[in-house]
Scaffold this motif. Structure first.
Motif, PDB file in Angstrom:
ATOM      1  N   PRO A  82      -0.199 -12.372   6.270  1.00  0.00           N
ATOM      2  CA  PRO A  82       0.441 -11.559   5.246  1.00  0.00           C
ATOM      3  C   PRO A  82       0.066 -10.081   5.281  1.00  0.00           C
ATOM      4  O   PRO A  82       0.657  -9.284   4.558  1.00  0.00           O
ATOM      5  CB  PRO A  82      -0.063 -12.195   3.948  1.00  0.00           C
ATOM      6  CG  PRO A  82      -1.428 -12.705   4.307  1.00  0.00           C
ATOM      7  CD  PRO A  82      -1.358 -13.117   5.740  1.00  0.00           C
ATOM      8  N   ASP A  83      -0.915  -9.709   6.115  1.00  0.00           N
ATOM      9  CA  ASP A  83      -1.390  -8.324   6.110  1.00  0.00           C
ATOM     10  C   ASP A  83      -1.776  -7.872   7.515  1.00  0.00           C
ATOM     11  O   ASP A  83      -2.947  -7.892   7.880  1.00  0.00           O
ATOM     12  CB  ASP A  83      -2.601  -8.176   5.170  1.00  0.00           C
ATOM     13  CG  ASP A  83      -2.250  -8.463   3.719  1.00  0.00           C
ATOM     14  OD1 ASP A  83      -1.500  -7.658   3.129  1.00  0.00           O
ATOM     15  OD2 ASP A  83      -2.692  -9.497   3.188  1.00  0.00           O
ATOM     16  N   PHE A  84      -0.803  -7.445   8.290  1.00  0.00           N
ATOM     17  CA  PHE A  84      -1.092  -6.942   9.634  1.00  0.00           C
ATOM     18  C   PHE A  84      -1.888  -5.638   9.568  1.00  0.00           C
ATOM     19  O   PHE A  84      -2.552  -5.263  10.523  1.00  0.00           O
ATOM     20  CB  PHE A  84       0.208  -6.741  10.416  1.00  0.00           C
ATOM     21  CG  PHE A  84       0.763  -8.008  11.005  1.00  0.00           C
ATOM     22  CD1 PHE A  84       0.771  -8.204  12.378  1.00  0.00           C
ATOM     23  CD2 PHE A  84       1.282  -9.014  10.196  1.00  0.00           C
ATOM     24  CE1 PHE A  84       1.279  -9.372  12.932  1.00  0.00           C
ATOM     25  CE2 PHE A  84       1.798 -10.187  10.735  1.00  0.00           C
ATOM     26  CZ  PHE A  84       1.795 -10.368  12.112  1.00  0.00           C
ATOM     27  N   ASN A  85      -1.819  -4.947   8.423  1.00  0.00           N
ATOM     28  CA  ASN A  85      -2.534  -3.683   8.261  1.00  0.00           C
ATOM     29  C   ASN A  85      -3.939  -3.874   7.704  1.00  0.00           C
ATOM     30  O   ASN A  85      -4.645  -2.903   7.424  1.00  0.00           O
ATOM     31  CB  ASN A  85      -1.739  -2.736   7.350  1.00  0.00           C
ATOM     32  CG  ASN A  85      -1.521  -3.328   5.955  1.00  0.00           C
ATOM     33  OD1 ASN A  85      -1.899  -4.474   5.679  1.00  0.00           O
ATOM     34  ND2 ASN A  85      -0.906  -2.561   5.078  1.00  0.00           N
ATOM     35  N   ASP A  86      -4.363  -5.123   7.534  1.00  0.00           N
ATOM     36  CA  ASP A  86      -5.684  -5.382   6.965  1.00  0.00           C
ATOM     37  C   ASP A  86      -6.304  -6.624   7.609  1.00  0.00           C
ATOM     38  O   ASP A  86      -6.696  -7.572   6.940  1.00  0.00           O
ATOM     39  CB  ASP A  86      -5.558  -5.567   5.442  1.00  0.00           C
ATOM     40  CG  ASP A  86      -6.913  -5.616   4.744  1.00  0.00           C
ATOM     41  OD1 ASP A  86      -7.900  -5.139   5.343  1.00  0.00           O
ATOM     42  OD2 ASP A  86      -6.981  -6.137   3.618  1.00  0.00           O
ATOM     43  N   MET A  87      -6.396  -6.581   8.951  1.00  0.00           N
ATOM     44  CA  MET A  87      -6.943  -7.707   9.700  1.00  0.00           C
ATOM     45  C   MET A  87      -8.339  -7.406  10.261  1.00  0.00           C
ATOM     46  O   MET A  87      -8.840  -8.132  11.108  1.00  0.00           O
ATOM     47  CB  MET A  87      -6.002  -8.079  10.852  1.00  0.00           C
ATOM     48  CG  MET A  87      -4.670  -8.659  10.397  1.00  0.00           C
ATOM     49  SD  MET A  87      -3.462  -8.786  11.734  1.00  0.00           S
ATOM     50  CE  MET A  87      -4.270  -9.931  12.841  1.00  0.00           C
ATOM     51  N   GLY A  88      -8.924  -6.304   9.797  1.00  0.00           N
ATOM     52  CA  GLY A  88     -10.258  -5.946  10.269  1.00  0.00           C
ATOM     53  C   GLY A  88     -10.273  -5.580  11.739  1.00  0.00           C
ATOM     54  O   GLY A  88      -9.314  -5.018  12.266  1.00  0.00           O
ATOM     55  N   PRO A 147      18.043   0.837  17.485  1.00  0.00           N
ATOM     56  CA  PRO A 147      18.115   2.208  16.971  1.00  0.00           C
ATOM     57  C   PRO A 147      16.961   3.066  17.480  1.00  0.00           C
ATOM     58  O   PRO A 147      15.954   2.542  17.975  1.00  0.00           O
ATOM     59  CB  PRO A 147      18.047   2.028  15.455  1.00  0.00           C
ATOM     60  CG  PRO A 147      17.454   0.680  15.235  1.00  0.00           C
ATOM     61  CD  PRO A 147      17.796  -0.152  16.430  1.00  0.00           C
ATOM     62  N   GLN A 148      17.112   4.372  17.333  1.00  0.00           N
ATOM     63  CA  GLN A 148      16.077   5.279  17.828  1.00  0.00           C
ATOM     64  C   GLN A 148      14.823   5.238  16.951  1.00  0.00           C
ATOM     65  O   GLN A 148      13.713   5.150  17.456  1.00  0.00           O
ATOM     66  CB  GLN A 148      16.644   6.717  17.880  1.00  0.00           C
ATOM     67  CG  GLN A 148      15.685   7.765  18.452  1.00  0.00           C
ATOM     68  CD  GLN A 148      15.230   7.475  19.880  1.00  0.00           C
ATOM     69  OE1 GLN A 148      15.972   6.887  20.670  1.00  0.00           O
ATOM     70  NE2 GLN A 148      14.016   7.856  20.211  1.00  0.00           N
ATOM     71  N   ASP A 149      15.022   5.287  15.643  1.00  0.00           N
ATOM     72  CA  ASP A 149      13.861   5.435  14.752  1.00  0.00           C
ATOM     73  C   ASP A 149      13.760   4.412  13.627  1.00  0.00           C
ATOM     74  O   ASP A 149      12.718   4.312  12.999  1.00  0.00           O
ATOM     75  CB  ASP A 149      13.865   6.833  14.118  1.00  0.00           C
ATOM     76  CG  ASP A 149      13.618   7.923  15.160  1.00  0.00           C
ATOM     77  OD1 ASP A 149      12.641   7.797  15.922  1.00  0.00           O
ATOM     78  OD2 ASP A 149      14.422   8.869  15.228  1.00  0.00           O
ATOM     79  N   ALA A 150      14.821   3.693  13.333  1.00  0.00           N
ATOM     80  CA  ALA A 150      14.848   2.850  12.132  1.00  0.00           C
ATOM     81  C   ALA A 150      14.176   1.496  12.376  1.00  0.00           C
ATOM     82  O   ALA A 150      14.831   0.517  12.744  1.00  0.00           O
ATOM     83  CB  ALA A 150      16.288   2.660  11.658  1.00  0.00           C
ATOM     84  N   TYR A 151      12.855   1.466  12.172  1.00  0.00           N
ATOM     85  CA  TYR A 151      12.083   0.228  12.358  1.00  0.00           C
ATOM     86  C   TYR A 151      11.086   0.062  11.225  1.00  0.00           C
ATOM     87  O   TYR A 151      10.442   1.020  10.810  1.00  0.00           O
ATOM     88  CB  TYR A 151      11.331   0.242  13.697  1.00  0.00           C
ATOM     89  CG  TYR A 151      12.271   0.157  14.867  1.00  0.00           C
ATOM     90  CD1 TYR A 151      12.759  -1.069  15.303  1.00  0.00           C
ATOM     91  CD2 TYR A 151      12.728   1.309  15.494  1.00  0.00           C
ATOM     92  CE1 TYR A 151      13.662  -1.151  16.342  1.00  0.00           C
ATOM     93  CE2 TYR A 151      13.623   1.244  16.542  1.00  0.00           C
ATOM     94  CZ  TYR A 151      14.090   0.007  16.963  1.00  0.00           C
ATOM     95  OH  TYR A 151      14.998  -0.069  17.985  1.00  0.00           O
ATOM     96  N   SER A 152      10.964  -1.150  10.747  1.00  0.00           N
ATOM     97  CA  SER A 152       9.920  -1.547   9.798  1.00  0.00           C
ATOM     98  C   SER A 152      10.183  -2.988   9.409  1.00  0.00           C
ATOM     99  O   SER A 152      11.302  -3.497   9.548  1.00  0.00           O
ATOM    100  CB  SER A 152       9.918  -0.665   8.539  1.00  0.00           C
ATOM    101  OG  SER A 152      11.078  -0.904   7.754  1.00  0.00           O
ATOM    102  N   VAL A 153       9.151  -3.636   8.910  1.00  0.00           N
ATOM    103  CA  VAL A 153       9.316  -5.008   8.410  1.00  0.00           C
ATOM    104  C   VAL A 153      10.297  -5.010   7.241  1.00  0.00           C
ATOM    105  O   VAL A 153      11.134  -5.907   7.118  1.00  0.00           O
ATOM    106  CB  VAL A 153       7.951  -5.606   8.001  1.00  0.00           C
ATOM    107  CG1 VAL A 153       8.126  -6.934   7.266  1.00  0.00           C
ATOM    108  CG2 VAL A 153       7.070  -5.794   9.237  1.00  0.00           C
ATOM    109  N   ASP A 201       1.514  -1.634  10.466  1.00  0.00           N
ATOM    110  CA  ASP A 201       1.342  -0.824   9.260  1.00  0.00           C
ATOM    111  C   ASP A 201       1.772  -1.598   8.002  1.00  0.00           C
ATOM    112  O   ASP A 201       1.717  -1.087   6.899  1.00  0.00           O
ATOM    113  CB  ASP A 201       2.184   0.454   9.397  1.00  0.00           C
ATOM    114  CG  ASP A 201       1.807   1.501   8.366  1.00  0.00           C
ATOM    115  OD1 ASP A 201       0.604   1.644   8.073  1.00  0.00           O
ATOM    116  OD2 ASP A 201       2.721   2.170   7.842  1.00  0.00           O
ATOM    117  N   TRP A 202       2.197  -2.850   8.196  1.00  0.00           N
ATOM    118  CA  TRP A 202       2.770  -3.630   7.093  1.00  0.00           C
ATOM    119  C   TRP A 202       1.761  -4.612   6.512  1.00  0.00           C
ATOM    120  O   TRP A 202       0.927  -5.162   7.228  1.00  0.00           O
ATOM    121  CB  TRP A 202       3.978  -4.420   7.613  1.00  0.00           C
ATOM    122  CG  TRP A 202       4.461  -5.444   6.626  1.00  0.00           C
ATOM    123  CD1 TRP A 202       5.341  -5.256   5.598  1.00  0.00           C
ATOM    124  CD2 TRP A 202       4.060  -6.819   6.537  1.00  0.00           C
ATOM    125  NE1 TRP A 202       5.521  -6.421   4.883  1.00  0.00           N
ATOM    126  CE2 TRP A 202       4.735  -7.403   5.448  1.00  0.00           C
ATOM    127  CE3 TRP A 202       3.188  -7.612   7.294  1.00  0.00           C
ATOM    128  CZ2 TRP A 202       4.568  -8.736   5.082  1.00  0.00           C
ATOM    129  CZ3 TRP A 202       3.012  -8.931   6.939  1.00  0.00           C
ATOM    130  CH2 TRP A 202       3.696  -9.485   5.842  1.00  0.00           C
TER     131      TRP A 202
END
Length: 260
Positions: free
Chosen positions: A120-126, A62-68, A190-191
């Protein structure tokens, strides 16, 4: 190749064998072929399903529909349409994020959870996470997907005896749709599960490599935060352990499944 309609897209998947279900989820920029060394091994004892996640392989891009979260709902709908009530989900890298989200959001489906060189936290890996996001985004924008595929493949399989693995992975990676890859990557980064990890009761195996991008201590830290998780480390392996040490990986997974 089998196709199934979920969430306004088509997922491409393979379905082999009989018995308890193993669902295999690949890494970013790859396909269900990540599992070529696992499918023939486990189909002797299990029903093995390997899927191309949205934006990847032969599934819809799809063009825009992406997320975990969206990928997780795709997986849930796949299971519903195949009338599967219980499953062991094995998620490698990005697939591990989807597996974690499934365990947090839809735990009733999970018999076991297996996380492979993921977190578990790609958005909080330092700093590791910030550098990955910045460097890969810049590389992609300045050099393109083909050059990035070459770089990633070399980093995963740098040894002289791994040339065939490197070339095969590179060939798979460089066929990515630029937009699908980019949006899958930035939404992945961002997940995060955050505190939800403490609520996961599913029996969990975390598999880490001694030479992965993130250290073994990173995996050990989040395993401690889980209710029912154990960690195994596979030696002489990098990020793509299911490919570079398939025999050792298969034996660890088999051991885990046999002690249910």
């Amino acid at each position: 190749m089998l196709k199934i309609q979920v969430n306004d897209i088509e997922l491409d998947y393979e379905d082999h064998g009989k018995g308890k279900v193993l669902l295999l989820l690949h890494g970013l920029g790859s396909t269900k072929k990540d599992w070529d060394a696992q499918v023939p091994f486990f189909l002797k004892t299990h029903r093995v399903i390997a899927v191309d996640l949205r934006g990847h392989g032969a599934s819809t891009k799809p063009q825009d529909a992406y997320s975990v979260a969206l990928m997780t709902e795709d997986v849930k709908q796949l299971l519903d349409q195949l009338h599967i009530k219980k499953v062991t989900i094995v998620g490698f890298s990005m697939g591990g994020a989807v597996a974690f989200e499934m365990a947090a959001k839809h735990p009733e489906y999970l018999e076991n959870l297996v996380i492979v060189n993921s977190g578990p936290d790609f958005n909080d890996m330092g700093k590791i996470g910030e550098d990955l996001l910045n460097n890969r985004t810049k590389y992609l924008e300045t050099k393109g997907i083909v050059a990035l595929a070459k770089e990633i493949s070399f980093n995963m399989f740098p040894e002289d005896h791994q040339v065939a693995l490197r070339h095969e992975f590179e060939a798979r990676c460089k066929t990515n749709d630029y937009n699908a890859y980019y949006k899958s990557f930035v939404t992945l980064m961002d997940w995060g599960l955050g505190d939800r990890i403490k609520d996961i009761k599913t029996r969990t195996l975390v598999v880490g490599s001694d030479m992965d991008y993130t250290p073994v201590s990173f995996k050990a830290d989040y395993v401690k935060r889980m209710q029912n998780a154990s960690l195994v480390v596979i030696k002489n392996s990098r990020h793509g352990v299911v490919i570079d040490q398939p025999d050792a990986f298969n034996l660890e997974l088999q051991k885990f499944l046999n002690h249910e």
